[in-house]
Design a protein around this motif. Structure first.
Motif, PDB file in Angstrom:
ATOM      1  N   THR A  56      -4.562   3.817   2.958  1.00  0.00           N
ATOM      2  CA  THR A  56      -4.724   3.632   4.402  1.00  0.00           C
ATOM      3  C   THR A  56      -5.999   4.327   4.885  1.00  0.00           C
ATOM      4  O   THR A  56      -6.754   3.771   5.702  1.00  0.00           O
ATOM      5  CB  THR A  56      -3.487   4.174   5.152  1.00  0.00           C
ATOM      6  OG1 THR A  56      -2.348   3.424   4.716  1.00  0.00           O
ATOM      7  CG2 THR A  56      -3.624   4.038   6.646  1.00  0.00           C
ATOM      8  N   ASP A 189      -2.810  -3.773   5.454  1.00  0.00           N
ATOM      9  CA  ASP A 189      -2.247  -2.521   4.947  1.00  0.00           C
ATOM     10  C   ASP A 189      -0.749  -2.663   4.697  1.00  0.00           C
ATOM     11  O   ASP A 189       0.054  -2.493   5.599  1.00  0.00           O
ATOM     12  CB  ASP A 189      -2.507  -1.394   5.953  1.00  0.00           C
ATOM     13  CG  ASP A 189      -2.230  -0.031   5.345  1.00  0.00           C
ATOM     14  OD1 ASP A 189      -1.916   0.038   4.138  1.00  0.00           O
ATOM     15  OD2 ASP A 189      -2.312   0.974   6.080  1.00  0.00           O
ATOM     16  N   GLU A 190      -0.383  -2.974   3.490  1.00  0.00           N
ATOM     17  CA  GLU A 190       1.007  -3.173   3.100  1.00  0.00           C
ATOM     18  C   GLU A 190       1.733  -4.031   4.139  1.00  0.00           C
ATOM     19  O   GLU A 190       2.749  -3.601   4.690  1.00  0.00           O
ATOM     20  CB  GLU A 190       1.722  -1.823   2.931  1.00  0.00           C
ATOM     21  CG  GLU A 190       0.880  -0.828   2.154  1.00  0.00           C
ATOM     22  CD  GLU A 190       1.687   0.077   1.255  1.00  0.00           C
ATOM     23  OE1 GLU A 190       2.755  -0.350   0.799  1.00  0.00           O
ATOM     24  OE2 GLU A 190       1.242   1.197   0.992  1.00  0.00           O
TER      25      GLU A 190
HETATM   26 MG   LIG Z   1      -0.678   3.794   3.595  1.00  0.00          MG
END
Ligand SMILES: [Mg+2]
Ligand SMILES: Nc1ncnc2c1ncn2[C@@H]1O[C@H](COP(=O)(O)OP(=O)(O)O)[C@@H](O)[C@H]1O
Length: 332
Positions: A56, A189-190
């Motif tokens: 991140t 992000d995921e």
């Molecule tokens: Mg993360």
């Protein structure tokens, strides 16, 4: 080969030797350590690693939205040939509105709870490429984008507040907003990991489809090897703020060469009824005093003296397949 096929001016993003430290009450946490990778137009790049390894933070560094206690110690990030950390406020706005957009793990945090989707969507579009367009045109563009992400009844969605939508719907709205603004690079992000697995799967499929249809570049961040294998063509394996291995996704999956990559792949549960994986003993190092050499050395069963003392150089073991390990290719 990647370089041969795609013209150099297709380069969208270039991160070179980026290092980031977080300052916490006067102590430095040296999280990112020499991150380098690139993304060209239409490319699907993966970033995979355990939680806490800096995925991140890497994405936030690209958009220059790292928290205030972050210090860039070295390296650079450039977008469309411009250094992101030397951009003026206006240039930064332009990059974030038209160039690169981020999709978060938790869609609720990305939407403002007190405004309707219509209000947020139109504001986002108003500040994107053709700012002068009339509201009716922006509205139909937004409605079209909602349809493109398979949301039925866009009119109703536009009138809704975020709390009136399910998590999957909110995630789709966020994706629609990223796409409608005509951005070229999506930082995912995921995406959907805060949602249940069937919805997560739909979201991933949707992203893959849109990326293909619109020829977007995407940086897909995930802790899941399966997701990465399915949705990227080039992968960076990240460990404790460093990229230990990178290369064509199939190549890396078929011939993993860094002990961390090998161990990570051995952790994936198999359906063949073999015994459970033992995991990787140990944990991500303390970022206040990370090892001076290879950051994986303390957990690596093949580590020798040199590994803890000096950073292993990034070595190309086959075309476009890079590994940072002194003993890469020795058959771990
Ligand atoms: Mg993360
Ligand atoms: N603002 C911050 N202050 C201090 N440490 C931080 C901050 N943000 C992230 N970190 C630390 O940086 C490391 C990497 O975090 P992150 O980039 O979120 O990793 P990932 O996304 O791979 O899980 C973690 O150890 C995390 O605790």
């Amino acid at each position: 080969m990647r370089d041969g096929m795609i013209a150099v001016d297709d380069l969208l993003l270039e991160i070179s030797d980026l290092s980031v430290t977080f300052d916490v009450f006067g102590h430095g946490y040296h999280v990112l350590d020499g991150i380098s990778f690139q993304a060209r137009k239409g490319e699907r790049i993966g970033l995979v690693g355990e939680s806490g390894c800096g995925k991140t933070s890497t994405l936030k560094a690209i958009l220059r939205v790292l928290p205030r206690n972050a210090v860039i110690n070295g390296g650079s990030v450039s977008f469309s040939g411009k250094d992101v950390y030397k951009m003026s406020g206006r240039e930064l706005d332009l990059m974030r509105r038209n160039g690169a957009g981020m999709i978060f793990q938790d869609p609720s945090s990305a939407l403002n709870p007190v405004f309707t989707i219509e209000s947020q969507f139109l504001t986002a579009l108003k500040y994107s490429s053709d700012a002068g367009a009339p509201r009716s045109e922006l509205y139909s563009r937004a409605a079209q984008a909602l349809e493109n992400v398979m949301l039925a009844d866009p009119e109703r969605i536009m009138k809704s507040y975020p709390y009136q939508l399910s998590g999957g719907m909110k995630q789709r709205v966020c994706i629609a907003m990223t796409i409608a603004a005509g951005r070229q690079l999506m930082l995912a992000d995921e995406p959907g990991t805060s949602l249940d697995v069937t919805i997560q799967d739909q979201i991933l499929r949707l992203i893959n489809q849109l990326v293909q249809d619109k020829n977007l570049a995407v940086i897909m961040v995930s802790h899941s090897l399966g997701v990465i294998r399915e949705s990227t063509s080039y992968v960076n394996i990240m460990y404790a703020g460093t990229i230990v291995e990178s290369g064509g996704t199939e190549d890396v999956f078929k011939k993993p060469a860094h002990p961390y990559t090998v161990a990570l792949m051995a952790c994936v549960p198999k359906l063949t009824g073999e015994e459970l994986s033992k995991g990787i003993p140990g944990r991500v190092p303390d970022y206040s005093e990370p090892p001076v050499g290879c950051r994986f050395s303390a957990r690596c069963q093949f580590a020798r003296d040199v590994c803890g003392r000096m950073k292993p150089p990034r070595t190309e073991i086959s075309p476009e397949h890079f590994v940072s390990c002194y003993f890469a290719g020795e058959g771990f």
